[in-house]
Design a protein around this motif. Structure first.
Motif, PDB file in Angstrom:
ATOM      1  N   GLY A 108      14.798  -8.069  10.776  1.00  0.00           N
ATOM      2  CA  GLY A 108      13.525  -7.829  11.459  1.00  0.00           C
ATOM      3  C   GLY A 108      12.374  -7.763  10.478  1.00  0.00           C
ATOM      4  N   ALA A 109      11.278  -8.428  10.823  1.00  0.00           N
ATOM      5  CA  ALA A 109      10.144  -8.536   9.904  1.00  0.00           C
ATOM      6  C   ALA A 109       9.424  -7.195   9.709  1.00  0.00           C
ATOM      7  CB  ALA A 109       9.159  -9.589  10.418  1.00  0.00           C
ATOM      8  N   GLY A 110       9.211  -6.471  10.800  1.00  0.00           N
ATOM      9  CA  GLY A 110       8.503  -5.192  10.704  1.00  0.00           C
ATOM     10  C   GLY A 110       9.292  -4.197   9.877  1.00  0.00           C
ATOM     11  N   LEU A 111      10.595  -4.131  10.142  1.00  0.00           N
ATOM     12  CA  LEU A 111      11.447  -3.208   9.385  1.00  0.00           C
ATOM     13  C   LEU A 111      11.542  -3.643   7.926  1.00  0.00           C
ATOM     14  CD1 LEU A 111      13.176  -0.657   9.576  1.00  0.00           C
ATOM     15  CD2 LEU A 111      15.142  -2.089  10.142  1.00  0.00           C
ATOM     16  N   MET A 136       9.181  -5.117   6.191  1.00  0.00           N
ATOM     17  CA  MET A 136       7.942  -4.663   5.530  1.00  0.00           C
ATOM     18  C   MET A 136       7.983  -3.161   5.303  1.00  0.00           C
ATOM     19  SD  MET A 136       4.746  -6.784   7.114  1.00  0.00           S
ATOM     20  CE  MET A 136       5.289  -7.114   8.766  1.00  0.00           C
ATOM     21  N   ALA A 137       8.435  -2.417   6.319  1.00  0.00           N
ATOM     22  CA  ALA A 137       8.494  -0.957   6.194  1.00  0.00           C
ATOM     23  C   ALA A 137       9.461  -0.557   5.084  1.00  0.00           C
ATOM     24  CB  ALA A 137       8.910  -0.334   7.528  1.00  0.00           C
ATOM     25  N   MET A 160      10.150  -2.368   2.329  1.00  0.00           N
ATOM     26  CA  MET A 160       9.447  -2.623   1.061  1.00  0.00           C
ATOM     27  C   MET A 160       8.483  -1.488   0.746  1.00  0.00           C
ATOM     28  SD  MET A 160       8.631  -6.663   1.752  1.00  0.00           S
ATOM     29  CE  MET A 160       6.967  -6.465   1.166  1.00  0.00           C
ATOM     30  N   ASP A 161       7.774  -1.047   1.785  1.00  0.00           N
ATOM     31  CA  ASP A 161       6.804   0.040   1.597  1.00  0.00           C
ATOM     32  C   ASP A 161       7.504   1.325   1.139  1.00  0.00           C
ATOM     33  OD1 ASP A 161       5.024  -1.830   2.527  1.00  0.00           O
ATOM     34  OD2 ASP A 161       4.638  -0.846   4.450  1.00  0.00           O
ATOM     35  N   LEU A 162       8.701   1.565   1.710  1.00  0.00           N
ATOM     36  CA  LEU A 162       9.446   2.775   1.327  1.00  0.00           C
ATOM     37  C   LEU A 162       9.926   2.689  -0.124  1.00  0.00           C
ATOM     38  CD1 LEU A 162      11.890   3.996   4.121  1.00  0.00           C
ATOM     39  CD2 LEU A 162       9.914   5.189   3.179  1.00  0.00           C
ATOM     40  N   LYS A 205       8.396   1.278  -2.510  1.00  0.00           N
ATOM     41  CA  LYS A 205       7.191   1.633  -3.266  1.00  0.00           C
ATOM     42  C   LYS A 205       6.932   3.152  -3.174  1.00  0.00           C
ATOM     43  CE  LYS A 205       3.003   0.252  -4.924  1.00  0.00           C
ATOM     44  NZ  LYS A 205       2.764  -0.671  -6.024  1.00  0.00           N
ATOM     45  N   TYR A 206       7.085   3.700  -1.970  1.00  0.00           N
ATOM     46  CA  TYR A 206       6.852   5.137  -1.729  1.00  0.00           C
ATOM     47  C   TYR A 206       7.717   5.986  -2.662  1.00  0.00           C
ATOM     48  CZ  TYR A 206       6.586   9.556   0.880  1.00  0.00           C
ATOM     49  OH  TYR A 206       6.394  10.869   1.237  1.00  0.00           O
ATOM     50  N   PRO A 260       9.514  -3.521  -4.714  1.00  0.00           N
ATOM     51  CA  PRO A 260      10.388  -4.490  -4.047  1.00  0.00           C
ATOM     52  C   PRO A 260      10.370  -5.843  -4.750  1.00  0.00           C
ATOM     53  CG  PRO A 260       8.371  -4.154  -2.775  1.00  0.00           C
ATOM     54  CD  PRO A 260       8.336  -3.163  -3.905  1.00  0.00           C
ATOM     55  N   PHE A 287      10.651  -9.932   0.070  1.00  0.00           N
ATOM     56  CA  PHE A 287      10.730  -9.724   1.506  1.00  0.00           C
ATOM     57  C   PHE A 287      11.862 -10.637   1.962  1.00  0.00           C
ATOM     58  CE2 PHE A 287       9.838 -11.525   5.670  1.00  0.00           C
ATOM     59  CZ  PHE A 287       9.421 -10.449   6.433  1.00  0.00           C
ATOM     60  N   MET A 316      18.001   5.775   6.327  1.00  0.00           N
ATOM     61  CA  MET A 316      17.190   4.783   5.634  1.00  0.00           C
ATOM     62  C   MET A 316      16.568   5.347   4.363  1.00  0.00           C
ATOM     63  SD  MET A 316      14.132   2.332   6.997  1.00  0.00           S
ATOM     64  CE  MET A 316      13.132   3.443   7.952  1.00  0.00           C
ATOM     65  N   ASP A 317      15.968   6.526   4.462  1.00  0.00           N
ATOM     66  CA  ASP A 317      15.265   7.082   3.310  1.00  0.00           C
ATOM     67  C   ASP A 317      16.212   7.377   2.142  1.00  0.00           C
ATOM     68  OD1 ASP A 317      13.373   7.470   5.599  1.00  0.00           O
ATOM     69  OD2 ASP A 317      12.125   8.135   3.928  1.00  0.00           O
TER      70      ASP A 317
END
Lengths: 291, 378
Positions: free
Chosen positions: B258-261, B263-264, B266-268, B270-271, B276, B279, B365-366
């Motif tokens: 899934g594209a949205g997940l 991206m999320a 990749m953001d995590l 970085k968080y 990353p 994609f 996930m985290d």
């Protein structure tokens, strides 16, 4: 209550005999959705799963079975045509799951739907679910639960992630709407926000956005002006490079516009709380619900 | 899909647009030959999918065929924003009296094509929009009726007020721009600059065109314009398998459904202090074969120090992904650690498949992202 679809919704499935269409029709039926008809031109007169009559046109499905909503699983090449057919047949709600529809086709289809007075959700979306009432699309039924949170999202699996996080802590949903990841879609964030605002069973709204376009920014300003219920936001794509299409056709930073940074800032300027991580969503929703 | 300037010019030419002659060369000798045939001073322009070619030294003037060869020799092989130049366009030098801008885009907010024109051409249109928005004129095209003649004329007279000769040419060009958009299935087209020559003729001397990827299934001749040499080979390989892969600069390789997940995720990364490496969306109904390809692609990036799988099973079955991981690791020896998070459809079966093969799986996930980030640091 719920928005857009509930236990009175009578669904016709366009592309019911296809691979995706047949699989997800069964899932919708198992969830308890009233699937009253299917359409596959050329297969009119047959029956799907020993229960659902198949017609050659949506018009016949509406006339014979009283369908008032359509879910579309047809291939991209025919999907914009299928949307127009549904609108022309008088259904009130059209949910288009198909992805890969040319944007120039969608410009005409969205205009056609608007002229007909129907509501289009999607395309390129997981559809919607009103927990305990009806599922129109592919959102897994087992991750949702009835409750007071309205969910709107441009994504599929990211929505599941957030919804599942809410469900696990006992925060059920009134309706979850996947509006789709394409640049040109039917129902947008603002339409859903207004519907949740008037829905007595919705107490808080979760809005899941992503990079590309200005829908989130417009939604943020609309929330400040028109929405009294608390809204919590999330924006995916903070690490996405500009100029690249991140899977969804609409998820692209053009020049310097449509960045996650810009969207998050606009939410905050307009008093919308933004979750830094999907997992923070339940806490934030809990806070706004109680506060 | 981006296409090159020379390809966009050809599409314009087919729609009757006034485009100067010119040909593409892949060697300095070819460039010299083209310049000789043209018989004028030429401009040699790098054909790459990147803006700012001029500033990077990718556009050079040449007065003679020998100079054209020299210029092409300098430009070919040059790197512009990480892309190697393999082709140059050789075109006559024009005597420019004035530079304007005309463009067409799909305006997402309006759900319509918007035509834009500005007398301030030759520079980045975003800059014009930011500094002098009053110098950008627009017409929204109703998709039910298409571009109406008065709309093209109205834009043209805003560009060249008091100059009917040029305004008529511009109206014709704007009409052909819209026809090119429909003809090629483009989501964006720009002529920048649209020049006026000393003799008062309008010419489109630079052309930019983005094709809607969703159009390619029904436009085979347009699809053939894709320049795979101008793309990262891994991205080409991913697309052939129905995956979407975009390489980034970090070291945590991500594989998500899934594209949205994606991206999320990749953001995590970085968080939690990581970067990353890519994609990668393996899409909806995932077969084990897709997962094998995904692992091949991720591991071909030498920068990857740690691999992260993040799967939320809905239509995607977790056991399919697990089988793919086991299959792939039989064929490819993993030199970096792999962290697997999966939850949802057939999660239990997936965990068993992975554990039997000596892997461990996580459901949060985290936690998984944090672990993958830590592993990338070692």
């Amino acid at each position: 209550m719920a928005i857009f679809a509930d236990s009175n919704t009578r669904v016709v499935v366009q592309g019911i005999t296809g691979r995706d269409g047949s699989f997800h029709t069964r899932q919708m039926m198992e969830y308890g959705t009233k699937v009253v008809a299917g359409v596959t031109p050329g297969k009119g007169g047959q029956t799907f799963a020993d229960a659902v009559p198949i017609f050659d046109s949506v018009e016949a499905a509406v006339r014979e079975e009283g369908a008032n909503a359509s879910v579309i699983y047809v291939p991209a090449a025919f999907a914009a045509g299928a949307i127009c057919e549904a609108a022309d047949s008088g259904v009130e709600l059209i949910v288009c799951i198909s992805e890969g529809i040319p944007v120039l086709d969608m410009l005409r289809a969205t205009r056609y739907v608007a002229d007909s007075g129907a509501r289009l959700i999607g395309p390129n979306c997981p559809g919607m679910i009103s927990p305990g009432k009806a599922k129109l699309g592919i959102i897994p039924g087992q991750i949702v639960e009835e409750g007071p949170v309205g969910v709107i999202s441009r994504s599929g699996t990211l929505t599941y992630e957030v919804v599942w996080a809410l469900t696990r802590v006992g925060m059920g949903q009134s309706s979850c709407i996947g509006i789709g990841g394409d640049p040109v879609i039917g129902t947008n964030f603002i339409d859903c926000l207004d519907a949740f605002e008037s829905d007595p069973d919705t107490e808080a709204i979760v809005l899941i956005g992503e990079i590309g376009g200005t829908d989130e920014q417009n939604a943020a300003r609309h929330i400040k002006e028109k929405i009294s219920k608390p809204v919590v936001g999330f924006v995916a794509g903070q690490t996405a490079p500009p100029g690249r299409r991140m899977g969804h056709a609409g998820a692209i930073i053009s020049g310097s516009s449509g960045t996650a940074e810009e969207k998050i800032a606009t939410f905050k300027e307009n008093g919308v709380e933004v979750a830094a991580r999907p997992v923070d969503m339940p806490d934030l929703v809990g806070r706004v619900l109680n506060g | 899909m981006n296409i090159h300037e020379y390809q966009a010019r050809e599409i314009f030419r087919q729609h009757g647009m006034p485009v100067p002659p010119g040909e593409v060369a892949t060697t300095p000798e070819e460039a010299e030959k083209i310049a000789k045939t043209l018989g004028t001073g030429v401009v040699v322009k790098a054909q790459v999918h990147a803006g700012g070619r001029g500033k990077a030294g990718g556009v050079k003037l040449a007065a003679t065929p020998a100079e054209a060869r020299e210029a092409a020799g300098k430009i070919l092989g040059m790197q512009i924003k990480g892309l190697t130049v393999t082709k140059v366009l050789v075109s006559p030098v024009e005597e420019i009296e004035h530079e304007a801008y005309v463009g067409a885009i799909v305006d997402r907010a309006n759900g319509a094509v918007v035509l834009m024109a500005s007398p301030e051409g030759g520079i980045d249109i975003e800059e014009v929009a930011a500094k002098t928005p009053e110098l950008i004129f627009k017409e929204t095209v109703d998709p039910r009726y298409g571009l109406l003649p008065h709309q093209a004329s109205r834009l043209a007279y805003k560009l060249y007020a008091g100059d009917p000769g040029r305004a008529r040419q511009a109206a014709d060009i704007i009409t052909k721009l819209y026809a090119s958009m429909l003809g090629a299935g483009a989501s964006l087209l720009e002529i920048n600059p649209l020049i006026t020559t000393k003799s008062g003729e309008l010419k489109a001397i630079d052309a930019k065109m983005n094709i809607d990827d969703n159009e390619l299934f029904r436009r085979t001749t347009i699809a053939e314009l894709r320049d795979v040499e101008a793309e990262a080979p891994e991205e080409v390989k991913a697309r052939a398998q129905g995956l979407t892969y975009i390489k980034l600069d970090g070291n945590v390789g991500c594989c998500v459904n899934g594209a949205g997940l994606a991206m999320a995720t990749m953001d995590l990364v970085k968080y939690y202090g990581g970067e990353p490496a890519n994609f990668l969306d393996i899409g909806g109904s995932s077969s084990p074969e897709k997962v094998v390809t995904a692992i091949e692609i991720i591991t071909s990036d030498a920068a990857v120090q740690s691999i992260l799988f993040n799967i939320f099973g809905g239509i995607t079955r977790c056991d399919d992904v697990a089988n793919g991981i086991v299959e792939a690791t039989k064929e490819i020896e993993l030199k970096v650690p792999i962290t697997i998070r999966l939850t949802g459809t057939n999660e239990d079966e997936a965990v068993k498949i992975l554990e039997d093969a000596g892997f461990s799986a996580m459901t949060d996930m985290d936690e998984a992202v944090q672990k993958a980030v830590e592993l990338a640091k070692n």
